[in-house]
Design a protein around this motif. Structure first.
Motif, mmCIF file in Angstrom:
data_model
loop_
_atom_site.group_PDB
_atom_site.id
_atom_site.type_symbol
_atom_site.label_atom_id
_atom_site.label_comp_id
_atom_site.label_asym_id
_atom_site.label_seq_id
_atom_site.Cartn_x
_atom_site.Cartn_y
_atom_site.Cartn_z
ATOM 1 N N LEU A 194 -0.802 18.105 -4.827
ATOM 2 C CA LEU A 194 -0.343 17.705 -3.524
ATOM 3 C C LEU A 194 -0.171 16.226 -3.566
ATOM 4 C CD1 LEU A 194 -2.991 19.833 -1.357
ATOM 5 C CD2 LEU A 194 -0.446 20.332 -2.315
ATOM 6 N N THR A 195 0.330 15.468 -4.513
ATOM 7 C CA THR A 195 0.714 14.062 -4.393
ATOM 8 C C THR A 195 2.313 13.932 -4.431
ATOM 9 O OG1 THR A 195 0.665 13.961 -6.798
ATOM 10 C CG2 THR A 195 -1.333 13.456 -5.745
ATOM 11 N N TRP A 196 2.876 14.820 -4.987
ATOM 12 C CA TRP A 196 4.664 14.614 -4.934
ATOM 13 C C TRP A 196 5.356 14.479 -3.557
ATOM 14 C CZ3 TRP A 196 9.644 16.576 -4.576
ATOM 15 C CH2 TRP A 196 10.418 16.148 -5.416
ATOM 16 N N ASP A 197 4.837 15.359 -2.688
ATOM 17 C CA ASP A 197 5.512 15.212 -1.285
ATOM 18 C C ASP A 197 4.308 14.865 -0.386
ATOM 19 O OD1 ASP A 197 6.460 16.124 1.156
ATOM 20 O OD2 ASP A 197 7.959 17.576 0.087
ATOM 21 N N GLU A 198 4.414 14.023 0.593
ATOM 22 C CA GLU A 198 3.556 13.546 1.511
ATOM 23 C C GLU A 198 3.112 14.499 2.607
ATOM 24 O OE1 GLU A 198 6.411 11.002 4.359
ATOM 25 O OE2 GLU A 198 4.951 9.992 3.068
ATOM 26 N N ARG A 199 3.874 15.556 2.670
ATOM 27 C CA ARG A 199 3.641 16.690 3.677
ATOM 28 C C ARG A 199 2.778 17.761 3.125
ATOM 29 N NH1 ARG A 199 6.631 19.487 6.454
ATOM 30 N NH2 ARG A 199 8.343 19.926 4.982
ATOM 31 N N SER A 200 2.705 17.854 1.960
ATOM 32 C CA SER A 200 2.274 19.172 1.391
ATOM 33 C C SER A 200 0.879 19.372 1.702
ATOM 34 C CB SER A 200 2.270 19.005 -0.319
ATOM 35 O OG SER A 200 1.672 17.820 -0.837
ATOM 36 N N ALA A 201 0.023 18.342 1.802
ATOM 37 C CA ALA A 201 -1.430 18.656 2.045
ATOM 38 C C ALA A 201 -1.501 19.330 3.580
ATOM 39 C CB ALA A 201 -2.231 17.267 1.879
ATOM 40 N N GLU A 202 -0.619 18.772 4.358
ATOM 41 C CA GLU A 202 -0.652 18.950 5.816
ATOM 42 C C GLU A 202 -0.152 20.505 5.855
ATOM 43 O OE1 GLU A 202 2.513 18.465 9.460
ATOM 44 O OE2 GLU A 202 2.011 16.994 8.092
ATOM 45 N N VAL A 203 0.961 20.801 4.797
ATOM 46 C CA VAL A 203 1.388 22.216 5.054
ATOM 47 C C VAL A 203 0.570 23.159 4.477
ATOM 48 C CG1 VAL A 203 3.063 23.917 3.708
ATOM 49 C CG2 VAL A 203 3.761 21.548 4.751
ATOM 50 N N VAL A 204 -0.425 22.979 3.586
ATOM 51 C CA VAL A 204 -1.421 23.908 2.903
ATOM 52 C C VAL A 204 -2.803 24.042 4.013
ATOM 53 C CG1 VAL A 204 -3.289 24.076 1.139
ATOM 54 C CG2 VAL A 204 -0.910 23.237 0.587
ATOM 55 N N ALA A 205 -2.854 22.611 4.783
ATOM 56 C CA ALA A 205 -4.032 22.759 5.571
ATOM 57 C C ALA A 205 -3.739 23.962 6.763
ATOM 58 C CB ALA A 205 -4.288 21.695 5.982
ATOM 59 N N ARG A 206 -2.606 23.733 7.026
ATOM 60 C CA ARG A 206 -1.953 24.569 8.263
ATOM 61 C C ARG A 206 -2.000 26.138 7.914
ATOM 62 N NH1 ARG A 206 2.178 21.750 9.378
ATOM 63 N NH2 ARG A 206 3.924 23.046 8.360
ATOM 64 N N GLY A 207 -1.440 26.081 6.824
ATOM 65 C CA GLY A 207 -1.597 27.494 6.065
ATOM 66 C C GLY A 207 -2.802 28.107 6.075
ATOM 67 N N GLY A 208 -3.633 27.502 5.749
ATOM 68 C CA GLY A 208 -5.162 28.012 5.514
ATOM 69 C C GLY A 208 -5.298 28.768 4.516
ATOM 70 N N ILE A 209 -4.592 28.529 3.398
ATOM 71 C CA ILE A 209 -4.559 29.285 2.149
ATOM 72 C C ILE A 209 -5.196 28.448 1.199
ATOM 73 C CG2 ILE A 209 -2.695 30.553 2.709
ATOM 74 C CD1 ILE A 209 -0.982 29.127 1.048
ATOM 75 N N PRO A 210 -5.557 29.085 -0.120
ATOM 76 C CA PRO A 210 -6.215 28.211 -1.383
ATOM 77 C C PRO A 210 -4.888 27.745 -1.947
ATOM 78 C CG PRO A 210 -6.844 30.444 -1.348
ATOM 79 C CD PRO A 210 -5.654 30.616 -0.341
ATOM 80 N N VAL A 211 -5.553 26.494 -2.679
ATOM 81 C CA VAL A 211 -4.371 25.652 -3.389
ATOM 82 C C VAL A 211 -4.972 25.345 -4.832
ATOM 83 C CG1 VAL A 211 -5.359 23.612 -2.505
ATOM 84 C CG2 VAL A 211 -2.825 23.644 -3.148
ATOM 85 N N VAL A 212 -3.930 25.316 -5.735
ATOM 86 C CA VAL A 212 -4.339 24.899 -6.971
ATOM 87 C C VAL A 212 -3.978 23.384 -7.061
ATOM 88 C CG1 VAL A 212 -4.233 25.299 -9.755
ATOM 89 C CG2 VAL A 212 -4.221 27.195 -8.024
ATOM 90 N N LEU A 213 -4.850 22.774 -7.654
ATOM 91 C CA LEU A 213 -4.725 20.996 -7.739
ATOM 92 C C LEU A 213 -4.966 20.864 -9.293
ATOM 93 C CD1 LEU A 213 -7.036 19.477 -4.861
ATOM 94 C CD2 LEU A 213 -4.697 20.095 -4.882
ATOM 95 N N MET A 214 -3.592 20.417 -9.937
ATOM 96 C CA MET A 214 -3.585 20.088 -11.169
ATOM 97 C C MET A 214 -3.271 18.788 -11.287
ATOM 98 S SD MET A 214 -0.749 21.762 -14.224
ATOM 99 C CE MET A 214 0.002 20.147 -14.078
#
Length: 358
Positions: A194-214
């Protein structure tokens, strides 16, 4: 002094070893020793001490005690749509690359029909999760426009979800994440954490779904030019720790975070091997671990430069090495073979964990 904890001294069974072994992340592995890695004020390795599990809690306080609790705490099951994925044993994630230029199977799943048939086959063979990607992130790969990437993955995700599959989207772009989530994707797998796109963390948080941080050092165009670390195991642990805190601060639930050390992403062969040997340390982050080592160049480098489609044996070896260290999810191309290998591994564990009577 800050301290990391690497479980080691694995044993087949806890029976007869009361107080002398600990269960790793609520899974099927028990360990009897811990490598205490002391760090100086700048996070560099200052000392290493091998100590028994027995009495270790008397040696730990503060952050080290929290990491010990994480090492021995069971991972919560993943809720992915209609499916609940238990993480008390290793699960298989099947790879569906809807790209023309993936390093291993480029073009094979580019058509929607072919990708969906492949996904059905993987689920039938025992894959718990299907990971759909529309952009290759192999070394040297060029960035794909988000519109093209969305067009590649959305119809595949929609059909796989309708078929009752647990589906992840492999992307680093917020717009693609949004489209995938609206199509029913249950998880995001981001090679950039979630570092490549500044909006990505917001999108994942709003979606309320799991995320893999690699973890990845550099981008696909340059990451293999000259990867360098002061201490690859410590550096990646601390980087992931920082990313977890940043993503939680952005509104993502800690219970929704999975970590991936990023085999092959800005690492030399030696770096990758050191990570594989030390995977158990990452349980101290308190998140499930995903490993994606299938068909990676590491295998070719150790086997006479075998091409990507001739790396099954090495892929299985790395999957089993991951299982031995409590890794909860292995991301693979060869689902039936990996599932079979893990079933045999599970059979060995079950036998070892069967109490001997008489």
């Amino acid at each position: 002094m800050d301290m990391l904890l690497r479980p080691t001294g694995f044993v087949d069974s806890p029976f007869g070893h009361d107080g002398k072994v600990a269960r790793l992340a609520g899974g099927l592995c028990w360990f009897s020793m811990v490598e205490l890695i002391g760090l100086d004020g700048e996070g560099r390795r200052q000392s290493v001490e091998l100590v028994p599990v027995e009495g270790i809690e008397d040696r730990l306080d503060g952050t080290a005690a929290e990491r010990w609790a994480c090492l021995t705490r069971a991972a919560r099951p993943l809720s992915l749509g209609e499916r609940t994925i238990p993480l008390d044993q290793p699960q298989v994630m099947g790879i569906i690359n809807a790209t023309p230029d993936s390093f291993s199977d480029g073009g094979k799943h580019e058509e929607v029909e072919a990708a969906c048939f492949a996904g059905a086959d993987m689920t039938g063979a025992g894959a718990a999760i299907l990971d759909v990607g529309g952009e290759s992130t192999r070394p040297g790969a060029m960035t794909v426009w988000e519109g093209d990437e969305t067009d590649r993955v959305r119809p595949i995700i929609e059909r796989l979800v309708r078929g009752g599959n647990a589906v992840s989207v492999d992307t680093r772009k917020a717009a693609v994440m949004e489209a995938a989530i609206s199509a029913g994707a249950h998880m995001v797998n981001d090679v950039s954490a979630l570092t490549w796109d500044e909006r990505s963390a917001e999108v994942v948080a709003r979606g309320g779904i799991p995320v893999v941080l690699m973890h990845a050092q550099g981008d696909p165009q340059t990451m293999q030019d000259s990867p360098r670390y002061d201490d690859v195991l410590v550096d990646i642990y601390r980087w992931l720790e920082e990313r977890i805190e940043a993503v939680v601060a952005a509104g993502v639930s800690r219970d929704h975070i999975i970590v991936d050390p990023g085999i092959g992403f800005g690492k030399s062969v030696a770096h990758n091997l050191e990570l594989m040997n030390g995977l158990a340390i990452f349980h101290g982050l308190g998140c499930p671990i995903l490993l994606g080592a299938s068909r990676k160049r590491l295998i070719g480098a150790l086997s006479g430069e075998a091409p990507a489609d001739e790396r099954l044996g090495g892929s299985i070896a790395l999957a089993l090495k991951a299982a031995e260290q409590g890794v909860q999810i292995v991301r693979v191309h060869d689902v039936p073979e990996t599932v079979q290998a893990l079933k045999v591994w599970r059979g060995l564990r079950d036998q070892a964990l069967t109490p001997k009577i008489g």
